[in-house]
Design an enzyme around this catalytic site. Structure first.
Site, mmCIF file in Angstrom:
data_model
loop_
_atom_site.group_PDB
_atom_site.id
_atom_site.type_symbol
_atom_site.label_atom_id
_atom_site.label_comp_id
_atom_site.label_asym_id
_atom_site.label_seq_id
_atom_site.Cartn_x
_atom_site.Cartn_y
_atom_site.Cartn_z
ATOM 1 N N PRO A 10 50.007 44.141 39.551
ATOM 2 C CA PRO A 10 49.869 45.519 38.552
ATOM 3 C C PRO A 10 48.861 46.523 39.280
ATOM 4 C CG PRO A 10 48.718 43.554 37.783
ATOM 5 C CD PRO A 10 49.873 43.034 38.736
ATOM 6 N N ASN A 11 49.386 47.857 39.179
ATOM 7 C CA ASN A 11 48.398 48.981 39.377
ATOM 8 C C ASN A 11 48.562 49.170 41.189
ATOM 9 O OD1 ASN A 11 47.379 49.567 36.850
ATOM 10 N ND2 ASN A 11 46.358 47.465 37.405
ATOM 11 N N ARG A 18 44.876 55.530 43.423
ATOM 12 C CA ARG A 18 43.946 54.529 42.808
ATOM 13 C C ARG A 18 42.692 54.253 43.426
ATOM 14 N NH1 ARG A 18 45.090 48.112 42.299
ATOM 15 N NH2 ARG A 18 43.312 47.694 40.908
ATOM 16 N N TYR A 23 40.713 51.316 47.807
ATOM 17 C CA TYR A 23 42.023 50.913 48.025
ATOM 18 C C TYR A 23 42.639 51.495 49.354
ATOM 19 C CZ TYR A 23 41.680 47.820 44.225
ATOM 20 O OH TYR A 23 41.061 46.635 43.488
ATOM 21 N N ASN A 75 50.335 40.058 46.711
ATOM 22 C CA ASN A 75 49.158 40.370 46.469
ATOM 23 C C ASN A 75 49.283 40.760 44.688
ATOM 24 O OD1 ASN A 75 46.931 41.724 45.605
ATOM 25 N ND2 ASN A 75 47.165 43.591 47.057
ATOM 26 N N ALA A 78 45.423 42.276 40.007
ATOM 27 C CA ALA A 78 44.313 41.490 38.933
ATOM 28 C C ALA A 78 44.982 40.075 38.378
ATOM 29 C CB ALA A 78 44.498 42.301 37.671
ATOM 30 N N GLU A 99 48.488 34.950 50.637
ATOM 31 C CA GLU A 99 47.792 35.890 49.678
ATOM 32 C C GLU A 99 46.973 37.097 50.459
ATOM 33 O OE1 GLU A 99 45.094 33.463 47.361
ATOM 34 O OE2 GLU A 99 44.174 35.232 46.419
ATOM 35 N N HIS A 101 44.629 40.674 50.035
ATOM 36 C CA HIS A 101 44.038 41.470 49.020
ATOM 37 C C HIS A 101 43.632 42.876 49.885
ATOM 38 C CE1 HIS A 101 44.002 38.906 45.685
ATOM 39 N NE2 HIS A 101 43.689 38.011 46.587
ATOM 40 N N ARG A 108 33.122 41.745 45.773
ATOM 41 C CA ARG A 108 32.980 42.598 44.672
ATOM 42 C C ARG A 108 32.476 41.930 43.416
ATOM 43 N NH1 ARG A 108 38.650 45.260 44.268
ATOM 44 N NH2 ARG A 108 37.863 46.622 42.640
HETATM 45 C C1 DQA Z 1 43.247 43.515 44.876
HETATM 46 C C2 DQA Z 1 42.132 42.678 44.167
HETATM 47 C C3 DQA Z 1 42.037 42.490 42.755
HETATM 48 O O1 DQA Z 1 40.652 41.987 42.321
HETATM 49 C C4 DQA Z 1 42.479 43.790 42.004
HETATM 50 O O2 DQA Z 1 42.465 43.581 40.595
HETATM 51 C C5 DQA Z 1 43.751 44.574 42.568
HETATM 52 C C6 DQA Z 1 43.754 44.483 44.073
HETATM 53 C C7 DQA Z 1 43.279 43.883 46.153
HETATM 54 O O3 DQA Z 1 44.287 44.067 46.880
HETATM 55 O O4 DQA Z 1 42.207 43.975 46.739
HETATM 56 O O5 DQA Z 1 44.377 45.062 41.793
HETATM 57 O O6 DQA Z 1 44.399 42.489 44.678
#
Ligand code: DQA
Length: 147
Positions: A10-11, A18, A23, A75, A78, A99, A101, A108
């Site tokens: 998501p997002n 964003r 990011y 990825n 959240a 995985e 990120h 964080r």
């Molecule tokens: C994320 C880190 C997560 O905590 C966050 O909710 C994201 C992006 C990252 O790519 O740094 O949406 O996965």
């Protein structure tokens, strides 16, 4: 031909717009088009999937069993910190995964420090921005070449 599935949670469809201080400015399309070029170099088929919905990600992972996916790069965004369902889907299909990120989740807020995925993953990359996807892809492609 080997296949790698890239899943974004998501997002991440909002990348570029964003929180760019966290990011960066690259969009998801930029990331995927870079991976398509890499996939060409390695002669690998790339599947890409983004969703903001947990159940759609679960269902896409199930489908990976039928479309001969050899490796997953995910990825979970959240859902990293909340989703037993996506974790269970990855365990169900038993396809190796990395995985990724963009940000260093350990630097964080404390709620981002725990991942439901890391102990099942073959590898975890965090904090290297979009380069993390390329490194994950290369690592996965090289593992597939070896096998
Ligand atoms: C994320 C880190 C997560 O905590 C966050 O909710 C994201 C992006 C990252 O790519 O740094 O949406 O996965």
């Amino acid at each position: 031909m080997a296949s790698i599935l890239v899943i974004n949670g998501p997002n991440l469809n909002m990348l570029g717009r964003r929180e760019p201080e966290i990011y960066g400015h690259e969009t998801l399309e930029d990331i995927i088009s870079g991976l398509i070029d890499l996939a060409d170099e390695y002669n690998i088929r790339l599947f890409d999937f983004q969703s903001n919905a947990e159940h759609e990600i679960v269902e896409r992972i199930h489908k990976a069993m039928d479309d001969d996916t050899d490796y997953i790069i995910i990825n979970p965004a959240a859902f990293t910190h909340t989703s037993v369902a996506i974790r269970d889907a990855l365990a169900t299909v038993d396809i190796p995964f990395i995985e990724v990120h963009l940000s260093n989740i350990h630097k964080r807020e404390s709620f981002r420090h725990h991942s439901y995925f890391s102990d099942l993953a073959e590898g975890v990359i965090a904090g290297l921005g979009t380069k993390g996807y390329r490194l994950a892809f290369e690592a996965a492609a090289e593992k597939l070449e070896e096998s």
